[in-house]
Design a protein around this motif. Sequence first.
Motif, short mmCIF file in Angstrom:
data_model
loop_
_atom_site.label_atom_id
_atom_site.label_comp_id
_atom_site.label_asym_id
_atom_site.label_seq_id
_atom_site.Cartn_x
_atom_site.Cartn_y
_atom_site.Cartn_z
N SER A 46 41.64 -62.23 42.61
CA SER A 46 42.55 -61.36 43.76
C SER A 46 41.86 -60.32 44.32
N LYS A 51 43.25 -58.90 47.70
CA LYS A 51 44.95 -59.18 47.50
C LYS A 51 45.59 -58.02 47.28
N TYR A 55 46.72 -63.02 41.97
CA TYR A 55 47.02 -64.62 41.73
C TYR A 55 47.84 -64.77 40.76
#
Length: 230
Positions: A46, A51, A55
């Motif tokens: 991630s 992100k 995840y």
Amino acid sequence: MTPNKQISSIVLPPRNILNIQLPIRNTPIPLPSNIITNEHALEISSWIDKKGSPYVENNPYEFELLVRGSRDGFDVKTIYNLCDKVVNTVIVLKVEGTGEILGGYNPREWDNNSNQFVQYKFIKDSFIFSLKNANMKDSILSRAVRDFNYSIYNYPQKTDLSFDIALCLNGNLKIEKRCYCMANSTYLKPIRSDEFVSKLEIGFSRIPVKALFSVEEYEVFKILPRNDLK
């Protein structure tokens, strides 16, 4: 002959066939690590993809093991030999005595070119980290935010492999106790607690003894996109 009599039959009516396609089940790829868990790998992935939250399943990347200290040797030169010209690598290491799991991501290649003495690499997407474990509640992510010309320090002749001076690996990682983390301006924040982070930026000989550490184990992974996820 008896139209009002109820008819009973053991023959079932024809079945309706439903054309429903079931979703593909994504089978996790086994993680070849003695240091990090699948949860750690999802978190690192991630960070690679920038992100906002980690995840939780279906890791988009495969972690291909390239080097393991207990299998291949603990000298930094081993990393240069086995990872020469390899891009998108993650180094993870377990600190001797504290159990900390530290590491770094290099989207560019490591270079074992013997004709080059010191190589600083301009990289904007590198980062270092400390992963949560039994003694640490939350992971720490530290991205390169400035002075990108010094993001990666590539020096095979001196068996020195570093993310600027924020995470420095030197010599034989297991027996020499020459690794350290120092406060610097390239990476956003320290990945170790204050007692283990040197505030000096004036040379190895002045680094406090308590800031130096050796490595119980380390691993290097090549990060590959998974082709089985649709």
